[in-house]
Scaffold this motif. Sequence first.
Motif, PDB file in Angstrom:
ATOM      1  N   MET A   1       0.937  -1.264   0.158  1.00 35.09           N
ATOM      2  CA  MET A   1      -0.211  -0.044   0.272  1.00 35.09           C
ATOM      3  C   MET A   1       1.005   1.257   0.030  1.00 35.09           C
ATOM      4  SD  MET A   1      -3.286   1.200   2.611  1.00 35.09           S
ATOM      5  CE  MET A   1      -1.930   0.503   3.572  1.00 35.09           C
ATOM      6  N   LYS A   2      -0.157   1.996  -0.618  1.00 37.60           N
ATOM      7  CA  LYS A   2       1.362   3.727  -0.188  1.00 37.60           C
ATOM      8  C   LYS A   2      -0.208   4.259  -1.115  1.00 37.60           C
ATOM      9  CE  LYS A   2       2.553   3.363  -5.638  1.00 37.60           C
ATOM     10  NZ  LYS A   2       3.256   3.419  -6.472  1.00 37.60           N
ATOM     11  N   HIS A   3       0.215   6.060   0.199  1.00 40.42           N
ATOM     12  CA  HIS A   3      -0.201   7.329   0.057  1.00 40.42           C
ATOM     13  C   HIS A   3      -0.409   8.120  -1.439  1.00 40.42           C
ATOM     14  CE1 HIS A   3      -1.125  11.437   0.667  1.00 40.42           C
ATOM     15  NE2 HIS A   3      -2.357  10.444   0.755  1.00 40.42           N
ATOM     16  N   LEU A   4      -1.170   8.597  -2.300  1.00 44.35           N
ATOM     17  CA  LEU A   4       0.120   8.740  -3.729  1.00 44.35           C
ATOM     18  C   LEU A   4      -0.366  10.567  -3.575  1.00 44.35           C
ATOM     19  CD1 LEU A   4      -2.308   6.381  -6.173  1.00 44.35           C
ATOM     20  CD2 LEU A   4      -0.279   6.425  -5.729  1.00 44.35           C
ATOM     21  N   SER A   5       0.352  10.667  -3.819  1.00 43.69           N
ATOM     22  CA  SER A   5       0.655  12.476  -4.012  1.00 43.69           C
ATOM     23  C   SER A   5      -0.569  12.737  -5.219  1.00 43.69           C
ATOM     24  CB  SER A   5       2.457  12.679  -3.916  1.00 43.69           C
ATOM     25  OG  SER A   5       2.503  12.554  -2.644  1.00 43.69           O
ATOM     26  N   PRO A   6      -0.564  14.219  -4.486  1.00 43.19           N
ATOM     27  CA  PRO A   6      -1.656  14.919  -5.466  1.00 43.19           C
ATOM     28  C   PRO A   6      -1.266  14.988  -6.203  1.00 43.19           C
ATOM     29  CG  PRO A   6      -2.438  16.003  -2.882  1.00 43.19           C
ATOM     30  CD  PRO A   6      -1.008  14.823  -2.837  1.00 43.19           C
ATOM     31  N   ALA A   7      -1.784  15.575  -7.078  1.00 37.57           N
ATOM     32  CA  ALA A   7      -1.104  15.112  -8.963  1.00 37.57           C
ATOM     33  C   ALA A   7      -1.386  17.381  -9.023  1.00 37.57           C
ATOM     34  CB  ALA A   7      -1.658  15.107 -10.560  1.00 37.57           C
ATOM     35  N   THR A   8      -0.036  17.695 -10.253  1.00 38.03           N
ATOM     36  CA  THR A   8      -0.803  19.242 -10.145  1.00 38.03           C
ATOM     37  C   THR A   8      -1.564  19.356 -10.828  1.00 38.03           C
ATOM     38  OG1 THR A   8       1.532  19.270  -9.796  1.00 38.03           O
ATOM     39  CG2 THR A   8       0.362  21.118 -11.474  1.00 38.03           C
ATOM     40  N   THR A   9      -2.472  20.567 -10.655  1.00 34.75           N
ATOM     41  CA  THR A   9      -3.801  20.900 -11.697  1.00 34.75           C
ATOM     42  C   THR A   9      -2.966  20.782 -13.335  1.00 34.75           C
ATOM     43  OG1 THR A   9      -5.026  21.317 -10.524  1.00 34.75           O
ATOM     44  CG2 THR A   9      -5.502  22.198 -12.552  1.00 34.75           C
ATOM     45  N   THR A  10      -3.279  20.362 -14.169  1.00 34.12           N
ATOM     46  CA  THR A  10      -2.867  20.973 -15.651  1.00 34.12           C
ATOM     47  C   THR A  10      -3.820  20.796 -16.503  1.00 34.12           C
ATOM     48  OG1 THR A  10      -1.866  18.786 -15.565  1.00 34.12           O
ATOM     49  CG2 THR A  10      -1.741  19.521 -17.680  1.00 34.12           C
ATOM     50  N   LYS A  11      -3.363  22.590 -17.135  1.00 38.16           N
ATOM     51  CA  LYS A  11      -5.012  23.258 -18.277  1.00 38.16           C
ATOM     52  C   LYS A  11      -5.437  22.226 -19.063  1.00 38.16           C
ATOM     53  CE  LYS A  11      -5.970  26.765 -20.671  1.00 38.16           C
ATOM     54  NZ  LYS A  11      -8.017  26.709 -21.017  1.00 38.16           N
ATOM     55  N   GLY A  12      -5.979  22.023 -20.095  1.00 38.86           N
ATOM     56  CA  GLY A  12      -6.323  21.296 -20.725  1.00 38.86           C
ATOM     57  C   GLY A  12      -5.849  21.724 -22.418  1.00 38.86           C
TER      58      GLY A  12
END
Length: 129
Positions: A1-12
């Motif tokens: 198990m691992k905690h996933l860090s939030p991703a950076t928001t990306t502009k489409g």
Amino acid sequence: MKHLSPATTTKGPTEMFTGDVHFDVIARGDAPSRLRVNTVRFAPGARTAWHSHSLGQTLHVTDGIGVVATHDHVIIMRPGDTVHTPPGERHWHGALPENFTTHLAMWEDDDATWGDHVTDEEYATATTR
């Protein structure tokens, strides 16, 4: 198990979207998993280009009012609605002209085929209530 860090928001990217669209990668499975989940936020009038997924795609609306359309079918989506497009079905999705919408886009990492942008006429036809 691992905690996933939030991703950076990306502009489409403009090649795949019309209008103001941002997404966050929620899950990208490690092989052999092909799981993909993104939170996608559309400003009023924003939308994807025509596209299809070789393994299909499922959308689940979490906020606002949106639309998903094929060449012959339109579904207006509200919070809690889930829509599945089968493998190879050309479609597009986005927000209505006067509403923001957010949905989870779920698919398997596949061969997505991107096409032309949805024209203003196609968009107006699909979103006129």
